[in-house]
Design an enzyme around this catalytic site. Structure first.
Site, PDB file in Angstrom:
ATOM      1  N   GLU A 100      44.788  78.778  46.761  1.00  0.00           N
ATOM      2  CA  GLU A 100      46.220  78.936  46.498  1.00  0.00           C
ATOM      3  C   GLU A 100      47.103  78.950  47.750  1.00  0.00           C
ATOM      4  O   GLU A 100      48.009  79.774  47.887  1.00  0.00           O
ATOM      5  CB  GLU A 100      46.460  80.205  45.657  1.00  0.00           C
ATOM      6  CG  GLU A 100      45.815  80.075  44.285  1.00  0.00           C
ATOM      7  CD  GLU A 100      46.136  81.248  43.357  1.00  0.00           C
ATOM      8  OE1 GLU A 100      46.224  81.021  42.146  1.00  0.00           O
ATOM      9  OE2 GLU A 100      46.303  82.382  43.852  1.00  0.00           O
ATOM     10  N   ASN A 101      46.824  78.045  48.638  1.00  0.00           N
ATOM     11  CA  ASN A 101      47.741  77.826  49.751  1.00  0.00           C
ATOM     12  C   ASN A 101      48.853  76.895  49.264  1.00  0.00           C
ATOM     13  O   ASN A 101      48.573  75.786  48.806  1.00  0.00           O
ATOM     14  CB  ASN A 101      46.951  77.189  50.910  1.00  0.00           C
ATOM     15  CG  ASN A 101      47.819  76.930  52.125  1.00  0.00           C
ATOM     16  OD1 ASN A 101      48.995  77.313  52.168  1.00  0.00           O
ATOM     17  ND2 ASN A 101      47.245  76.267  53.121  1.00  0.00           N
TER      18      ASN A 101
END
Lengths: 678, 678
Positions: free
Chosen positions: B320-321
């Site tokens: 989840e960057n």
């Protein structure tokens, strides 16, 4: 297949909170010194903030922050905007404003007073010390009330301060060990009812429960692996201090030292193979006061332990020395003769006199049980009295400081009312003002022979709240009915802190019944209590540290409400019959009469409960006799002699124990039976 | 005044354990690889002892000792004679005889198999490793059965071994912290269902939860004081190891690092005032992979953390960057261009390639979420798959080792049946034998946005036991009805370990209802579930770490039994009407219809529950319509169009959420309504 017992047989619940809107100002426990109420309501909503004025400190900020979360959890109101109360929270118009003058010291006699005043717009808590303010926050949480518009703080003006400076709970973690989380939640409970001393009974014949770096054999061979690391102790002390609670450690000498002697047998009076004691009771092993090497050992041990516990007091136990190992050992006997000691108690006084300078050297004040109070003991010690009120008054009359535990032995399964009326300074004691000042307060004692981490909360709470009130509130607050009314509410407040005194019962009943359906078991459990005083353990012969404490006598709790209330109803009915009372009594008797059939079904899958079969049968027979009696009373017909004889036989049988428990509704039903014979 | 609702309105209990005597050989969970039963009974009594042969070790002695206490607590039988199982306990005729060849290693793929055979006189557990024997002891406790003569082990011959070597539970202690005792009791639960990996998610935007001596600002400014000391970690690792459970730590980088960047903002991509994130979700803060000082920092951090966790694996997160802080920062953008990186994922791969040798240097194998699987990543990493089964199969088809978590997200409030059918290697995936070998197993993931220490057990258990069975038992064990039958029994066994998944509800209901009487609330709670998937948190906008999780949606639990069973009954009834089914359905509908009156009384004193008023009203209206429908079906009369229209309006309204919960009995009642219109 869903089976519903709903329409056949339901679960009884004692409804203690009425439908009416409650102004919780009248439900405070302990009752404040001075309380005035008014009709104002200070509304709680998402804008509610706590601010702090004066000279707040880290402890107060932390407790105020905890207050915000507890208030949010209780009301369901999102108070997310205030994650923590900080120095920047100083808005004079905040809904809750706290004003403190200085940080309180964790010492006996510190100012714990506070003022609390509410109007429509604000609650103001004013206190000299943050400890007083923290008490005020506990009071404020108890005040939370509700009406059709939501939650509010009711209008009050309170001035509050404690009657006694020492309001303690002894937690015995030696006989059964209590993990850190159990200690912590009980500290939360103590804080909620404004108790301020946790007395930790840290060693006994069954184990030594603190890590020693100086004498590591203590935890290695004398704890079964059940001990607090030094980090744990620091955590407990800090957690307590955060709530304004002192921690007084007890390291028992010279008797009750089987654990220490298991690790260091060279200090024993008699050479034996020492191993940890598995039974509970009074045993002969005792340190040898004639061994000069003992005193350096004790000095090192107490010095190390003193460094972990910042409180000014250290408890040296001193109780229950049988003296046999002294009397039977030639070199000790010779020593006693050589020093002109008439009996072993004189030798114990000698030992105490040797120990006293050691304790003083650690910077602590020595305290101990009644037994240390012997001729020649210096007056700067404190006596904890367990042997009776006479011993207690005797101590103070001779000028010693004392705290009372006799009458506060909560392990003995007596009702809250019993403890509640036990005033430390009753008029009957005829104490002078000076003598009264020597009475520092009292301590409830939770000895743990018969309790484990799973059940201990149920033996401490809610009854200890009644003792807390005795020690905090004015002596004139002594109405037992009102105490029980407020105790019921307090019990739910204590549960909100995570205490398991109510919650542990359902899981344990599910385990016992081996089923999700615990109704029949619960009907029985609600009218029994464990055997009282020291009866359960059959003269210390039945239970050991390895015994299962997961049985009927463990799920049964002290001071059951239903029997108490039922007994009152019967008394009222016999004094003045009414159809409503008659119906109530009739309904309960019917439930008890019919329960045995259901209970027998439970027993099929639950051999562990079969020890309660007799109780359940006796309850059914007793209730049946009670129903007959009630019918005769209703019909104004006298019963015949045969029936009476038979019924009294049933009553006698119903007094027998089963599963180390006894029925609590025998007396009121016996009253009905006797009335029917009049 | 005692008020009894018993005769008016009772508490419904789902009775899952029948009256019949149960041979628990047929209730094991997970189901063993091979099980044969016979009619022999091996009686348990006060003479029961456990003995050990072969090459036992300290772990086995401790677990065998724990077995003795658990057996004693379960049956109430005093087994005090055997306080601890020790090397001296080697009597070949002991009732329980354990024979092990060697100490098992806490590593992936270790032999966990065991044999268990019972005859009238003895239970023999034989295993290559003590870890296998410990699994056998858990099976043996599940086998305990009873009849009119008491408790016994039923006759069985079992050979058992796991299908997958990695059977994990991810416990997120970052979003909401979980105290050590919560972790411990969940380890007990894992061991009971033969899970062997605790994956601890130890940091995220909301906090860093492990004490660092190298970088103490991590706990000082980035934990809110909620972290494990290094001693705590050692304690958890030892506790897990004692039960044959590995502990895999996860330290998430480069995104989800707001906490780390709060402590050490110099490693951020964008200069900002970093403070701990209070909301839950996906945020932009991310480490700067172009900062050469970052890698020595990470090396020191991972090296210190690696020293605390002996397991061979370390999880680096990697999920989840958003990439926004990289794309928007000139020097990072330039770096990407200079190195020919097309997008931020290429930069993350670069970061991972820099991190990999660091992880290797600590002696560990690197694992991460799906996102780390990018072209160029070396094959000795392990991928944990959360994005979908396709991503999962794709990993193994390209030769990477992988574990499955997609479909095991227990935080999403889906039923056990949903997770149970999620096979890691279904035929439909068309995997080769070699590819199947790369599938190590799976992990249930307990993300903690919406749970606290108080509720977490209820989100993990009992559903995770179904996942444990999927990962342990043969793929052919897949009957959902039988799974639920055994899950009910397993749930009680888990409760015996102290897990609070059932027990937490009554206290929370008492707090919500502000009363000891929780019947009306319980009727409602038994037919609602919290909003599923990610709906409860309204797009991450509603809840923060400071929100109260003590409300209706918290006391409501996933996978409610009553709605599931009711739905089945309605289906059966509509397929083939019977008076018995009709009566059952009628009774439940009547209960629900009438409950709202009682619930409204509760609401007077419980503003916190008013958010559930609509649910309760809708349930009443819905049940009323259902009763009408049932009457028409019974009378074989078709309802009129107006009634149908009105009823379907009620159905539609009943699908609306209330208090972030939804009714679970709408579908079956809608079926009745539609049937009545046929």
């Amino acid at each position: 297949m869903i089976r519903k017992s709903i329409l056949l047989f339901g679960l009884m619940v004692l409804v203690v909170m009425g439908d009416a809107q409650v102004n919780n100002a009248f439900s405070l426990m302990p009752v404040p010194s001075q309380l005035e109420t008014n009709s104002k309501k200070c509304r709680i909503n998402e804008g509610t903030r706590v601010a702090v004025k004066g000279h707040p400190d880290a402890r107060l900020f932390a407790e105020a922050s905890r207050f915000v979360r507890r208030l949010s959890n209780k009301t369901g109101i999102f108070l997310d905007k205030q994650g923590f109360v900080a120095a920047s929270d100083s808005n004079e118009h905040a809904l809750v404003l706290i004003n403190v003058q200085r940080q309180g010291n964790l010492k006996l006699g510190e100012d714990e007073s506070y003022n609390l005043a509410t109007n429509e717009n604000q609650v103001v808590i004013t206190a000299n010390t943050d400890i007083g303010a923290i008490h005020g926050l506990e009071t404020l949480l108890q005040l939370v009330s509700s009406d059709e518009n939501g939650y509010y703080f009711p209008g009050v003006t309170i001035f509050d301060e404690p009657r006694f400076a020492w309001r303690g709970l002894l937690l015995d973690v030696a006989l059964h060990f209590m993990p850190v989380d159990v200690v912590k939640r009980n500290l939360d409970g103590m804080a909620a009812v404004k108790m301020n001393v946790l007395h930790m009974h840290l060693c006994n014949d069954q184990g030594f429960r603190v890590e020693s770096k100086v004498f590591p054999r203590l935890q290695k061979v004398a704890s079964d692996g059940q001990y607090y690391t030094q980090e744990d102790i620091k955590e407990i002390v800090a957690y307590a201090g955060q709530r304004g609670i002192r921690v007084v450690p007890e390291f028992v000498v010279p008797a009750h030292t089987t654990a220490i002697l298991t690790a260091y047998p060279e200090f024993a009076s008699v050479k034996r193979d020492y191993t940890l004691q598995r039974y509970f009771g009074v045993f002969n092993p005792v340190m040898d006061p004639t061994n000069e090497k003992l005193y350096p050992f004790l000095e090192k041990l107490y010095t190390e332990m003193a460094s972990l516990f910042p409180d000014a007091y250290v408890h040296i136990g001193g109780d229950e020395n049988t003296g046999k190992d002294w009397e039977s050992t030639p070199h000790i006997k010779s020593f006693m003769q050589a020093h002109g000691m008439k009996n072993y108690m004189a030798l114990q006084t000698y030992f105490n006199q040797r120990l006293l300078p050691i304790i003083r050297k650690t910077g602590k004040i020595m305290m101990g049980w009644d037994e240390i109070f012997q001729p020649g003991v210096p007056k700067d010690i404190v006596i904890q009295s367990w042997r009776g009120n006479e011993a207690f008054y005797n101590s103070v009359k001779q000028g010693y400081k004392a705290i009372l535990s006799y009458g506060y032995y909560i392990d003995l399964i007596q009702p809250a009312s019993y403890h509640y009326v036990n005033d430390p300074t009753p008029d009957s004691a005829r104490l002078t003002g000076e003598q009264k000042k020597l009475i520092l307060g009292g301590e409830a004692t939770m000895w743990s022979e018969m309790v484990t981490a799973e059940t201990v909360d149920s033996r401490i709470w809610p009854r200890t709240a009644a003792i807390a009130e005795r020690l905090w509130s004015p002596a004139t607050v002594n109405n037992i009915d009102d105490m029980y009314r407020r105790l019921n509410i307090t019990s739910l407040n204590l549960e909100a802190l995570g205490l398991q005194h109510i919650a542990y019962k359902q899981p344990m009943m599910r385990q016992l019944a081996n089923s999700y359906d615990t109704k029949a078991l619960e009907v029985l459990v609600n009218v029994i209590e464990p055997l009282k005083i020291y009866e359960r353990n059959q003269g210390d012969t039945m239970y050991t540290v390895f015994s299962p404490f997961t049985k009927l006598a463990d799920v049964a709790t002290p001071d059951q409400e239903l029997p108490r209330v039922f007994n009152k109803q019967v008394d009222s009915f016999l004094a003045k019959p009414s159809p409503e009372l008659e119906k109530n009594i009739w309904e309960w008797l019917t439930v008890w009469k019919n329960n045995d059939v259901q209970f027998k079904i439970v027993l099929r899958n639950a051999p562990v409960l079969r020890e309660g079969a007799g109780l359940s049968e006796n309850l059914s027979l007793l209730a049946s006799a009670g129903l007959d009696a009630l019918q005769h009373i209703h019909d104004k017909q006298k019963v015949n002699a045969d029936w009476l004889k038979q019924s009294l036989t049933i009553v006698a049988a119903a007094r027998q124990q089963g599963g180390r428990c006894e029925l609590q509704v025998v007396d009121p039903i016996e009253k009905l039976i006797k009335q029917a014979a009049e």
